[in-house]
Design a protein around this motif. Structure first.
Motif, mmCIF file in Angstrom:
data_model
loop_
_atom_site.group_PDB
_atom_site.id
_atom_site.type_symbol
_atom_site.label_atom_id
_atom_site.label_comp_id
_atom_site.label_asym_id
_atom_site.label_seq_id
_atom_site.Cartn_x
_atom_site.Cartn_y
_atom_site.Cartn_z
ATOM 1 N N ARG A 235 0.842 -1.209 0.000
ATOM 2 C CA ARG A 235 0.000 0.000 0.000
ATOM 3 C C ARG A 235 0.872 1.253 0.000
ATOM 4 O O ARG A 235 0.607 2.220 -0.723
ATOM 5 C CB ARG A 235 -0.923 -0.025 1.216
ATOM 6 C CG ARG A 235 -2.217 -0.791 0.995
ATOM 7 C CD ARG A 235 -3.231 -0.516 2.099
ATOM 8 N NE ARG A 235 -2.683 -0.801 3.419
ATOM 9 C CZ ARG A 235 -2.687 -2.010 3.987
ATOM 10 N NH1 ARG A 235 -3.170 -3.046 3.306
ATOM 11 N NH2 ARG A 235 -2.179 -2.218 5.204
ATOM 12 N N LEU A 236 1.953 1.211 0.797
ATOM 13 C CA LEU A 236 2.836 2.388 0.872
ATOM 14 C C LEU A 236 3.488 2.668 -0.468
ATOM 15 O O LEU A 236 3.535 3.820 -0.933
ATOM 16 C CB LEU A 236 3.910 2.161 1.943
ATOM 17 C CG LEU A 236 3.494 2.255 3.405
ATOM 18 C CD1 LEU A 236 4.703 1.977 4.324
ATOM 19 C CD2 LEU A 236 2.947 3.660 3.705
ATOM 20 N N VAL A 237 3.999 1.593 -1.102
ATOM 21 C CA VAL A 237 4.659 1.778 -2.405
ATOM 22 C C VAL A 237 3.666 2.331 -3.420
ATOM 23 O O VAL A 237 3.949 3.302 -4.123
ATOM 24 C CB VAL A 237 5.274 0.446 -2.895
ATOM 25 C CG1 VAL A 237 5.632 0.514 -4.383
ATOM 26 C CG2 VAL A 237 6.503 0.091 -2.065
ATOM 27 N N ALA A 238 2.477 1.726 -3.466
ATOM 28 C CA ALA A 238 1.469 2.176 -4.447
ATOM 29 C C ALA A 238 1.117 3.644 -4.220
ATOM 30 O O ALA A 238 1.009 4.432 -5.158
ATOM 31 C CB ALA A 238 0.227 1.300 -4.346
ATOM 32 N N LYS A 239 0.979 4.000 -2.948
ATOM 33 C CA LYS A 239 0.603 5.384 -2.599
ATOM 34 C C LYS A 239 1.700 6.339 -3.079
ATOM 35 O O LYS A 239 1.423 7.348 -3.723
ATOM 36 C CB LYS A 239 0.458 5.466 -1.071
ATOM 37 C CG LYS A 239 -0.131 6.763 -0.589
ATOM 38 C CD LYS A 239 -1.628 6.602 -0.283
ATOM 39 C CE LYS A 239 -2.312 7.965 -0.173
ATOM 40 N NZ LYS A 239 -2.419 8.675 -1.487
ATOM 41 N N ARG A 240 2.949 6.016 -2.757
ATOM 42 C CA ARG A 240 4.038 6.930 -3.116
ATOM 43 C C ARG A 240 4.241 6.977 -4.625
ATOM 44 O O ARG A 240 4.578 8.001 -5.182
ATOM 45 C CB ARG A 240 5.336 6.506 -2.428
ATOM 46 C CG ARG A 240 5.286 6.655 -0.935
ATOM 47 C CD ARG A 240 4.718 7.995 -0.486
ATOM 48 N NE ARG A 240 5.304 9.158 -1.138
ATOM 49 C CZ ARG A 240 6.308 9.851 -0.650
ATOM 50 N NH1 ARG A 240 6.803 9.485 0.507
ATOM 51 N NH2 ARG A 240 6.799 10.872 -1.290
ATOM 52 N N MET A 241 3.995 5.863 -5.298
ATOM 53 C CA MET A 241 4.201 5.857 -6.756
ATOM 54 C C MET A 241 3.231 6.820 -7.443
ATOM 55 O O MET A 241 3.510 7.340 -8.512
ATOM 56 C CB MET A 241 4.040 4.440 -7.316
ATOM 57 C CG MET A 241 5.260 3.552 -7.135
ATOM 58 S SD MET A 241 6.801 4.310 -7.722
ATOM 59 C CE MET A 241 6.391 4.555 -9.465
ATOM 60 N N GLU A 242 2.108 7.081 -6.787
ATOM 61 C CA GLU A 242 1.143 8.020 -7.392
ATOM 62 C C GLU A 242 1.724 9.429 -7.473
ATOM 63 O O GLU A 242 1.286 10.247 -8.267
ATOM 64 C CB GLU A 242 -0.166 8.000 -6.615
ATOM 65 C CG GLU A 242 -0.979 6.739 -6.911
ATOM 66 C CD GLU A 242 -2.146 6.542 -5.974
ATOM 67 O OE1 GLU A 242 -2.449 7.477 -5.196
ATOM 68 O OE2 GLU A 242 -2.720 5.432 -5.972
ATOM 69 N N ASP A 243 2.741 9.705 -6.660
ATOM 70 C CA ASP A 243 3.420 11.006 -6.736
ATOM 71 C C ASP A 243 4.322 11.085 -7.963
ATOM 72 O O ASP A 243 4.743 12.156 -8.363
ATOM 73 C CB ASP A 243 4.304 11.222 -5.499
ATOM 74 C CG ASP A 243 3.475 11.362 -4.227
ATOM 75 O OD1 ASP A 243 2.277 11.684 -4.357
ATOM 76 O OD2 ASP A 243 4.031 11.123 -3.134
ATOM 77 N N PHE A 244 4.668 9.922 -8.525
ATOM 78 C CA PHE A 244 5.691 9.917 -9.580
ATOM 79 C C PHE A 244 5.142 9.581 -10.965
ATOM 80 O O PHE A 244 5.805 9.839 -11.971
ATOM 81 C CB PHE A 244 6.818 8.940 -9.224
ATOM 82 C CG PHE A 244 7.591 9.364 -8.000
ATOM 83 C CD1 PHE A 244 7.344 8.812 -6.753
ATOM 84 C CD2 PHE A 244 8.566 10.348 -8.116
ATOM 85 C CE1 PHE A 244 8.058 9.229 -5.633
ATOM 86 C CE2 PHE A 244 9.286 10.768 -7.002
ATOM 87 C CZ PHE A 244 9.026 10.207 -5.754
ATOM 88 N N GLY A 245 3.963 8.978 -11.034
ATOM 89 C CA GLY A 245 3.476 8.628 -12.373
ATOM 90 C C GLY A 245 2.068 8.089 -12.348
ATOM 91 O O GLY A 245 1.321 8.293 -11.386
ATOM 92 N N ASP A 246 1.713 7.427 -13.436
ATOM 93 C CA ASP A 246 0.352 6.918 -13.618
ATOM 94 C C ASP A 246 0.338 5.393 -13.559
ATOM 95 O O ASP A 246 1.215 4.736 -14.142
ATOM 96 C CB ASP A 246 -0.181 7.338 -14.999
ATOM 97 C CG ASP A 246 -0.347 8.852 -15.098
ATOM 98 O OD1 ASP A 246 -0.030 9.538 -14.105
ATOM 99 O OD2 ASP A 246 -0.759 9.325 -16.160
ATOM 100 N N ARG A 247 -0.671 4.855 -12.928
ATOM 101 C CA ARG A 247 -0.784 3.403 -12.828
ATOM 102 C C ARG A 247 -1.187 2.844 -14.201
ATOM 103 O O ARG A 247 -2.162 3.301 -14.825
ATOM 104 C CB ARG A 247 -1.839 3.032 -11.785
ATOM 105 C CG ARG A 247 -1.889 1.561 -11.465
ATOM 106 C CD ARG A 247 -3.095 1.240 -10.587
ATOM 107 N NE ARG A 247 -2.945 1.804 -9.257
ATOM 108 C CZ ARG A 247 -2.363 1.164 -8.236
ATOM 109 N NH1 ARG A 247 -1.849 -0.038 -8.425
ATOM 110 N NH2 ARG A 247 -2.291 1.708 -7.043
#
Lengths: 95, 95
Positions: free
Chosen positions: A19-31
């Motif tokens: 969950r943490l990784v997914a959350k932070r990845m939203e700051d860097f790009g698009d799923r």
């Protein structure tokens, strides 16, 4: 600032870290998929992202693959089967 | 025969279809992560792979992303955090 497109795919063992990784990845790009993001980043953004992810993961259990895909506007390298999400608009702004 | 490296990432909703896709993908390349494969393929192999996957997936539920990464021997585009699997030996032979 020169941006390149990166594909980030991850296998994270613990639900909490996932969950943490997914959350932070939203700051860097698009799923693009459940555990795959497409990100248009400068080299400084990449360093920021890898530092951020390194603080979260357990390197003995988790895997993160970061692939440099080159210019963001080169969409010819992508093929989709089944459902698809739109590719990031070129030049995603990192907040 | 000219081969290019492809990354194949998939989100498959049904466990049954997921097992089938994973099994068939082993014919085309090496697993890099739980649902990510790296494959060195000719254009004919790519057509064979996409046809094979199209027969398995439910296009209204499942997603498959195929990314052309260019020359197989260009390993500089990959970065790993945490655990990693070896990249495919250049020129994977499709059986």
């Amino acid at each position: 600032m020169l941006r390149r497109r990166y594909l980030v795919a991850y296998d994270i063992r613990s639900p909490h870290r996932l969950r943490l990784v997914a959350k932070r990845m939203e700051d860097f790009g698009d799923r693009a998929q459940y555990s795959v993001f497409l990100c248009d980043l400068t080299r400084a953004d990449v360093a920021d992202m890898t530092y951020t992810l390194d603080q979260i993961i357990d390197p003995t259990e988790d895997r993160i693959l970061i692939v440099d895909l080159g210019q963001p506007d080169d969409t010819s390298r992508f093929e989709f089967l089944g459902r698809r999400r739109p590719l990031p608009a070129t030049g995603h702004r990192v907040v």
